[in-house]
Design a protein around this motif. Structure first.
Motif, PDB file in Angstrom:
ATOM      1  N   ARG A   1     -38.841 -73.750  -6.089  1.00  0.00           N
ATOM      2  CA  ARG A   1     -36.907 -73.260  -6.156  1.00  0.00           C
ATOM      3  C   ARG A   1     -35.596 -74.169  -5.972  1.00  0.00           C
ATOM      4  O   ARG A   1     -36.236 -74.988  -5.532  1.00  0.00           O
ATOM      5  CB  ARG A   1     -37.221 -72.074  -5.646  1.00  0.00           C
TER       6      ARG A   1
ATOM      7  N   GLU B   1     -25.834 -72.690   2.912  1.00  0.00           N
ATOM      8  CA  GLU B   1     -26.864 -73.241   3.625  1.00  0.00           C
ATOM      9  C   GLU B   1     -26.236 -73.227   5.181  1.00  0.00           C
ATOM     10  O   GLU B   1     -26.515 -73.331   6.325  1.00  0.00           O
ATOM     11  CB  GLU B   1     -27.219 -74.971   3.949  1.00  0.00           C
TER      12      GLU B   1
ATOM     13  N   LEU C   1     -30.445 -74.343  -2.282  1.00  0.00           N
ATOM     14  CA  LEU C   1     -29.289 -73.341  -1.056  1.00  0.00           C
ATOM     15  C   LEU C   1     -27.856 -74.754  -1.236  1.00  0.00           C
ATOM     16  O   LEU C   1     -27.717 -75.780  -1.347  1.00  0.00           O
ATOM     17  CB  LEU C   1     -28.695 -73.192   0.220  1.00  0.00           C
TER      18      LEU C   1
ATOM     19  N   ALA D   1     -28.770 -64.118  -2.228  1.00  0.00           N
ATOM     20  CA  ALA D   1     -30.089 -65.369  -1.947  1.00  0.00           C
ATOM     21  C   ALA D   1     -30.944 -65.454  -2.826  1.00  0.00           C
ATOM     22  O   ALA D   1     -31.430 -66.248  -3.732  1.00  0.00           O
ATOM     23  CB  ALA D   1     -30.391 -66.310  -0.655  1.00  0.00           C
TER      24      ALA D   1
ATOM     25  N   ASN E   1     -22.167 -70.564  -5.773  1.00  0.00           N
ATOM     26  CA  ASN E   1     -21.726 -72.342  -5.696  1.00  0.00           C
ATOM     27  C   ASN E   1     -20.117 -72.441  -6.535  1.00  0.00           C
ATOM     28  O   ASN E   1     -19.697 -73.764  -6.463  1.00  0.00           O
ATOM     29  CB  ASN E   1     -22.611 -72.965  -6.393  1.00  0.00           C
TER      30      ASN E   1
ATOM     31  N   TYR F   1     -32.864 -68.536  -4.240  1.00  0.00           N
ATOM     32  CA  TYR F   1     -32.511 -69.921  -3.806  1.00  0.00           C
ATOM     33  C   TYR F   1     -33.911 -70.326  -2.955  1.00  0.00           C
ATOM     34  O   TYR F   1     -34.641 -69.415  -2.175  1.00  0.00           O
ATOM     35  CB  TYR F   1     -32.103 -70.002  -2.850  1.00  0.00           C
ATOM     36  N   ARG F   2     -34.611 -71.149  -2.470  1.00  0.00           N
ATOM     37  CA  ARG F   2     -35.644 -72.031  -1.522  1.00  0.00           C
ATOM     38  C   ARG F   2     -34.786 -71.501  -0.343  1.00  0.00           C
ATOM     39  O   ARG F   2     -33.345 -72.359  -0.037  1.00  0.00           O
ATOM     40  CB  ARG F   2     -35.823 -72.944  -2.013  1.00  0.00           C
TER      41      ARG F   2
ATOM     42  N   HIS G   1     -30.601 -64.869  -6.692  1.00  0.00           N
ATOM     43  CA  HIS G   1     -29.808 -65.678  -7.197  1.00  0.00           C
ATOM     44  C   HIS G   1     -31.138 -66.882  -7.111  1.00  0.00           C
ATOM     45  O   HIS G   1     -31.028 -67.812  -8.522  1.00  0.00           O
ATOM     46  CB  HIS G   1     -29.000 -66.507  -6.145  1.00  0.00           C
TER      47      HIS G   1
END
Length: 588
Positions: A117, A125, A120, A164, A574, A169-170, A167
């Motif tokens: 993935r 983050e 962030l 998160a 972002n 994200y990992r 979206h």
């Protein structure tokens, strides 16, 4: 007269020489014994010296530890000074470590699995690190006393994790331990945390007993497509959480295969496990599940039998639903007496074995009559479509408006409320919940549960009218059923009710639960409209002392939290420039 031997020698001299040899051997033995004793003595002396030295070293280490723990002021340290204590401790520590026996080397762990993935954004983050630090012992969120005007970062963590995950994200590798610690402390975080942390969290949890919950409760293992042998292996040998996750995954792909998988080991499962497995069949419930559920009606466990009956009643075409419909029709009929056009109720006079097998509990709770208890269960289990046919084709709203004879109205309506929630029937839930004009406690059903059946937009509109009509004293459960963020009309109704409560002179902590929900659920786009509420109002005559200042602090915290939520969402999208390690926290 001397008797001669013919040798001319003295008789003693004439004796054999064996005695002399023995004497030499004895002398030699005495020497060896003395030497051996001397060797043993030397060895024992060396051992004694070694033991004494070891005891002295142990006593010396104990003295060092005691002096370090008690403090040099309370106990004179070896050597007479703190410097000497530290020097001795350093020397002794090196000696003890050097003297340790090497451990047997273990097998090198396998590499952590890859997580493909996207990472962030930098600002997101750092925000996550700040949220996790706030919930740690000694963090800002652990401060005692009043919260002040700053946001509670720990309470924003669930929303951050959900966003998160939305979206895709990992999780940052360096934050995995803190994430697992957070999920260990708060069970409400586990599902979102483990989804966000991904396969590396499960890999890491195998090496720390504190994180075993991730293996037990948070497994996200999917059924291997096209590999029935692997599916069977996991089902037969996997952890309980792995088996639940497997059954759920198979259920989504092939409901009938999931039911067959469960049936293959049903008789050997523990009662509590059977209950959990059976509950997983709620998703994708279909008539092909009926034979298995009918067999479960004869289960050894009462809770398993009750769950099987509940699932069967959620299948309007099931044989059990038909049996319940026949029983309910005999209890609830059109009132033919006096031309009232209402509803007549004849409650069951007994709870026979067939009723009990179909999930009717014979013993009522304390304070409830037996006949009313049996009637409620029968009506709740009957398909709601029965009543339109039974009562002349009337709609749910028309049926709810009919008078009910002999004081059975509340029992009957409460049973219909339970049926609407169980069968997820929105028309009936809408008719039963009605307009939010009656006080919360006076209705026969639970408005919060009925509200959960309605579409999300309708829930928010109903809750807004409820708050406008009744204020916030009974609104907490209703508000908890609404989607996040709240629709603007609902958010404004809640803020208006808070302002009314402030103007009435009460203290804000009477509404702390609603205020906490508002911090998490108000739409951040409406933040600046609330700014005037953060000012300290003039104290009015007869008002509780200091109430205005406390309210201003509560509204300042609300504003700070909403602004922070707005920034958090922008960071995850972002949309915030990555300006480096500095991460300002929006404040009121």
């Amino acid at each position: 007269m001397t008797v001669g031997t013919g040798t001319g020698r003295h008789p003693r001299e004439a004796q054999p020489s064996n005695g002399g040899a023995r004497e030499e051997q004895e002398d030699h033995g005495h020497v060896e014994y003395r030497e051996d004793r001397e060797k043993r003595g030397n060895h024992e002396e060396r051992e004694d010296r070694g033991n004494r030295k070891e005891r002295e070293e142990q006593e010396g280490w104990g003295e060092l530890v005691a002096a370090a723990l008690l403090g040099a002021e309370r106990r004179r340290p070896p050597g007479g000074s703190v410097t000497a204590l530290l020097d001795a401790a350093a020397t002794e520590t090196v000696r003890r470590r050097a003297g340790a026996r090497p451990a047997v080397p273990g097998q090198r762990p396998a590499h952590a699995p890859a997580d493909g993935r996207p990472p962030l954004p930098g600002a997101a983050e750092r925000r996550l690190a700040a949220l996790l630090a706030d919930r740690a012992p000694g963090g800002a969120g652990a401060a005692s006393g009043r919260r002040g005007a700053g946001p509670d970062l720990g309470e924003l963590l669930p929303q951050w994790l959900a966003e998160a995950n939305a979206h895709g994200y990992r999780a940052p590798t360096a934050l995995l331990p803190a994430l697992l610690d957070a999920a260990r402390a708060r069970t409400d975080l586990r599902a979102e945390t483990l989804a966000f942390a991904g396969p590396r969290a499960l890999w890491l949890a195998r090496y720390n007993a504190d994180w075993k919950f991730a293996l037990r409760d948070g497994v996200r293992r999917r059924a291997p497509d096209g590999r029935p042998d692997e599916t069977e292996k996991v089902w037969q040998e996997g952890l309980f959480a792995e088996r639940v996750a497997l059954l759920t995954a198979v259920r989504r792909r092939d409901p009938d295969a999931a039911t067959a998988l469960l049936a293959s080991t049903w008789q050997t499962e523990r009662a509590e496990d059977r209950l959990m497995f059976l509950d997983s069949l709620r998703e994708g419930l279909r008539l092909s599940d009926e034979p298995f559920l009918e067999r479960a009606l004869a289960d050894r466990s009462r809770t398993v039998r009750a769950t099987a009956a509940e699932l069967l009643t959620a299948l309007p075409g099931s044989a059990l639903a038909a049996r319940m419909a026949d029983r309910a029709r005999g209890c609830v009929t059109p009132d033919r007496t006096g031309g009232s056009g209402g509803i007549a109720v004849t409650a069951p006079s007994a709870c026979d074995a067939d009723m009990q097998r179909d999930g009717i509990a014979p013993k009522p709770p304390s304070g409830r009559g037996e006949r009313a208890w049996w009637l409620g269960q029968l009506v709740e289990a009957a398909p709601l479509e029965v009543w339109g046919e039974q009562l002349g084709g009337a709609t749910p709203a028309e049926i709810i408006a009919l008078p009910v004879a002999d004081g059975w109205r509340d029992d009957l309506h409460a049973a219909w409320c339970g049926a609407a929630v169980r069968q997820r029937n929105a028309p009936w839930a809408r008719a039963l919940i009605g307009e939010p004009t009656d006080p919360f406690a006076e209705g026969p059903g639970d408005p919060a549960k009925l509200l959960s059946v309605l579409p999300e937009e309708e829930r928010g509109a109903w809750a807004a009218r409820f708050v406008a009509a009744h204020g916030l004293s009974e609104a907490f459960r209703v508000l908890g059923m609404c989607g996040v963020p709240w629709p603007l009309p609902l958010g404004r109704a809640v803020v208006d009710a808070l302002e009314i409560a402030r103007d009435a002179g009460s203290y804000p902590w009477s509404f702390s639960g609603v205020m906490g929900l508002a911090e998490r659920c108000l739409d951040p786009s409406d933040t600046e409209r609330l700014a005037p509420l953060a000012a300290v109002p003039d104290e009015k005559e007869g008002e509780s002392p200091g109430a205005g200042a406390y309210w201003a602090e509560s509204f300042q915290r609300l504003l700070a939290t909403l602004r922070l939520r707005s920034v958090m969402l922008a960071e995850l999208r972002n949309e915030v420039p990555d300006s480096g390690p500095e991460l300002p926290a929006p404040n009121g």
